[in-house]
Design an enzyme around this catalytic site. Structure first.
Site, mmCIF file in Angstrom:
data_model
loop_
_atom_site.group_PDB
_atom_site.id
_atom_site.type_symbol
_atom_site.label_atom_id
_atom_site.label_comp_id
_atom_site.label_asym_id
_atom_site.label_seq_id
_atom_site.Cartn_x
_atom_site.Cartn_y
_atom_site.Cartn_z
ATOM 1 N N LYS A 48 6.534 10.344 6.885
ATOM 2 C CA LYS A 48 5.979 11.314 5.924
ATOM 3 C C LYS A 48 4.868 12.177 6.544
ATOM 4 O O LYS A 48 5.128 13.398 6.302
ATOM 5 C CB LYS A 48 5.291 10.258 4.745
ATOM 6 N N ARG A 106 3.075 6.668 -5.946
ATOM 7 C CA ARG A 106 3.532 5.513 -5.365
ATOM 8 C C ARG A 106 3.801 4.309 -6.356
ATOM 9 O O ARG A 106 4.122 3.260 -6.302
ATOM 10 C CB ARG A 106 2.410 4.656 -4.441
ATOM 11 N N ARG A 166 1.012 3.202 16.438
ATOM 12 C CA ARG A 166 0.605 4.462 16.360
ATOM 13 C C ARG A 166 -0.796 4.733 16.858
ATOM 14 O O ARG A 166 -1.805 4.037 16.472
ATOM 15 C CB ARG A 166 0.912 4.515 14.999
ATOM 16 N N ARG A 187 -5.855 3.241 13.018
ATOM 17 C CA ARG A 187 -5.999 2.977 11.594
ATOM 18 C C ARG A 187 -6.251 1.331 11.599
ATOM 19 O O ARG A 187 -5.532 0.655 12.188
ATOM 20 C CB ARG A 187 -4.937 3.497 10.821
ATOM 21 N N ARG A 223 1.850 -3.744 3.037
ATOM 22 C CA ARG A 223 2.028 -2.454 2.446
ATOM 23 C C ARG A 223 3.721 -2.262 2.121
ATOM 24 O O ARG A 223 4.081 -1.405 1.148
ATOM 25 C CB ARG A 223 1.763 -1.198 3.845
HETATM 26 P P1 AP5 Z 1 3.815 8.457 10.197
HETATM 27 O O1 AP5 Z 1 4.483 9.836 10.205
HETATM 28 O O2 AP5 Z 1 2.522 8.371 10.513
HETATM 29 O O3 AP5 Z 1 4.526 7.842 8.972
HETATM 30 P P2 AP5 Z 1 4.047 7.772 7.543
HETATM 31 O O4 AP5 Z 1 5.301 7.596 6.593
HETATM 32 O O5 AP5 Z 1 2.737 8.796 7.050
HETATM 33 O O6 AP5 Z 1 3.324 6.456 7.445
HETATM 34 P P3 AP5 Z 1 1.780 5.767 6.986
HETATM 35 O O7 AP5 Z 1 1.458 4.583 7.611
HETATM 36 O O8 AP5 Z 1 0.903 6.910 6.850
HETATM 37 O O9 AP5 Z 1 2.203 5.315 5.407
HETATM 38 P P4 AP5 Z 1 1.348 4.714 4.271
HETATM 39 O O10 AP5 Z 1 2.414 5.153 3.237
HETATM 40 O O11 AP5 Z 1 1.633 3.130 4.662
HETATM 41 O O12 AP5 Z 1 0.075 5.159 4.440
HETATM 42 P P5 AP5 Z 1 -0.815 6.057 3.865
HETATM 43 O O13 AP5 Z 1 -1.847 6.596 4.523
HETATM 44 O O14 AP5 Z 1 -0.115 6.754 3.028
HETATM 45 O O15 AP5 Z 1 4.802 7.958 11.274
HETATM 46 C C1 AP5 Z 1 4.523 6.551 11.786
HETATM 47 C C2 AP5 Z 1 4.723 6.567 13.408
HETATM 48 O O16 AP5 Z 1 5.940 6.662 13.777
HETATM 49 C C3 AP5 Z 1 3.919 7.688 14.367
HETATM 50 O O17 AP5 Z 1 3.229 7.232 15.292
HETATM 51 C C4 AP5 Z 1 4.865 8.622 14.527
HETATM 52 O O18 AP5 Z 1 4.585 9.203 15.546
HETATM 53 C C5 AP5 Z 1 6.142 7.581 14.372
HETATM 54 N N1 AP5 Z 1 7.396 8.527 14.098
HETATM 55 C C6 AP5 Z 1 7.642 9.315 12.893
HETATM 56 N N2 AP5 Z 1 8.683 9.591 12.822
HETATM 57 C C7 AP5 Z 1 9.504 9.025 13.896
HETATM 58 C C8 AP5 Z 1 10.765 9.262 14.275
HETATM 59 N N3 AP5 Z 1 11.918 9.629 13.209
HETATM 60 N N4 AP5 Z 1 11.253 8.392 15.465
HETATM 61 C C9 AP5 Z 1 10.531 7.792 16.153
HETATM 62 N N5 AP5 Z 1 8.998 7.573 15.841
HETATM 63 C C10 AP5 Z 1 8.536 8.292 14.616
HETATM 64 O O19 AP5 Z 1 -1.610 4.971 3.072
HETATM 65 C C11 AP5 Z 1 -2.471 3.992 3.417
HETATM 66 C C12 AP5 Z 1 -3.210 3.290 2.508
HETATM 67 O O20 AP5 Z 1 -3.951 3.974 1.359
HETATM 68 C C13 AP5 Z 1 -2.036 2.350 1.510
HETATM 69 O O21 AP5 Z 1 -1.730 1.057 1.758
HETATM 70 C C14 AP5 Z 1 -2.903 2.156 0.018
HETATM 71 O O22 AP5 Z 1 -3.821 1.166 0.282
HETATM 72 C C15 AP5 Z 1 -3.737 3.721 0.042
HETATM 73 N N6 AP5 Z 1 -3.036 4.757 -0.863
HETATM 74 C C16 AP5 Z 1 -2.471 5.855 -0.080
HETATM 75 N N7 AP5 Z 1 -1.957 6.668 -1.276
HETATM 76 C C17 AP5 Z 1 -1.938 5.808 -2.315
HETATM 77 C C18 AP5 Z 1 -1.339 6.115 -3.647
HETATM 78 N N8 AP5 Z 1 -0.961 7.063 -3.875
HETATM 79 N N9 AP5 Z 1 -1.683 4.872 -4.529
HETATM 80 C C19 AP5 Z 1 -2.458 3.997 -4.224
HETATM 81 N N10 AP5 Z 1 -2.898 3.668 -2.932
HETATM 82 C C20 AP5 Z 1 -2.562 4.585 -2.272
HETATM 83 MG MG MG Z 2 0.809 8.738 6.556
#
Ligand code: AP5
Ligand code: MG
Ligand code: ZN
Length: 216
Positions: A14, A88, A127, A161, A172
């Site tokens: 994402k 979410r 990552r 992270r 997660r």
């Molecule tokens: P990346 O692009 O970083 O993936 P992502 O989907 O953004 O993954 P996240 O880990 O950020 O998702 P998340 O939903 O757990 O975290 P968030 O910060 O939202 O890609 C991942 C890796 O793969 C990278 O190294 C990239 O280079 C590689 N890659 C990407 N695409 C690729 C491909 N096609 N092929 C190969 N490699 C690839 O949330 C974190 C925490 O915050 C949550 O756990 C929760 O506690 C809280 N939180 C956030 N939002 C909310 C909400 N709305 N409600 C409640 N709690 C929330």
């Molecule tokens: Mg992300």
């Protein structure tokens, strides 16, 4: 002015795809994860509340994240929005509908990044990012061109992270399955969901998203 959601489990890509859309189309990436990490780093009241929840891999309260999105939407009044990691839960989906309606906006697309969970664990655990500019890297898939030097800004400092370890990632994922995947039917009923293969190489995923956005 498009408003789109990128939906998918942790590591689905994402953030990677949202950053590209932002750079190419002048849209605004609204990542609740990034906003919460900023709040944690700044030690604000929201950050203090979110810190331990995030370290466990659980979801922060609907009220907190919905308020964060509302603030940022106002700052992005004249730009298309890319919702990354929000909504979410069903309550967040309802909050988003209300926030958009109040501002005379509506959702155009929900793009579901379809992925394989075990592969995602590998993606996430490898990552890291530039401590200076935030550019994303990966131990196996995307190293800097010059080892130890950020491609974008030349910095030599990188960070990982705290929630990117296998145990927390599994939590997660479970949260995603239990609380986030169930909101998809809501959007399917509106006919705005497109499924993209998130296991394809990064450029191909970008092309597939472009094709969806070009469809209107
Ligand atoms: P990346 O692009 O970083 O993936 P992502 O989907 O953004 O993954 P996240 O880990 O950020 O998702 P998340 O939903 O757990 O975290 P968030 O910060 O939202 O890609 C991942 C890796 O793969 C990278 O190294 C990239 O280079 C590689 N890659 C990407 N695409 C690729 C491909 N096609 N092929 C190969 N490699 C690839 O949330 C974190 C925490 O915050 C949550 O756990 C929760 O506690 C809280 N939180 C956030 N939002 C909310 C909400 N709305 N409600 C409640 N709690 C929330
Ligand atoms: Mg992300
Ligand atoms: Zn950098």
């Amino acid at each position: 002015m498009l408003n789109i959601i990128l939906l998918g489990p942790p590591g689905a890509g994402k953030g990677t795809q949202a950053a590209r859309l932002q750079a190419k189309r002048g849209m605004i990436q609204l990542s609740t994860g990034d906003m919460l990490r900023e709040a944690v780093a700044a030690g604000t009241p929201v950050g203090l509340e979110a810190k331990t929840v995030m370290e466990r891999g659980e979801l922060v309260s609907d009220a907190i994240v919905s308020a964060l999105i509302g603030e940022r939407l106002d700052a992005a009044a004249d730009k298309g929005a890319i919702f990354d990691g929000f909504p979410r839960t069903r309550a967040q989906a309802e909050a988003l509908d209300a926030l958009l309606t109040e501002r005379g906006r509506s959702l155009d697309h929900v793009i579901e990044l379809a992925v394989d969970e075990d592969e995602l664990v590998r993606r996430i655990v490898g990552r890291y990012s530039c401590a200076q500019c935030g550019e994303g890297y990966h131990d196996q898939f995307k190293q800097p061109r010059v080892p130890g030097t950020c491609d974008k800004c030349g910095s030599h400092e990188f960070k990982r992270r705290k929630d990117d370890n296998e145990d927390t990632v599994r939590t997660r994922m479970a949260e995603y399955r239990a609380k986030t995947a169930p909101i998809l039917p809501l959007y399917e009923a509106r006919g705005i969901v497109s499924r993209v293969d998130g296991m394809a190489p990064i450029d191909q995923v970008t092309d597939a998203i472009d094709a969806v956005l070009a469809s209107g």
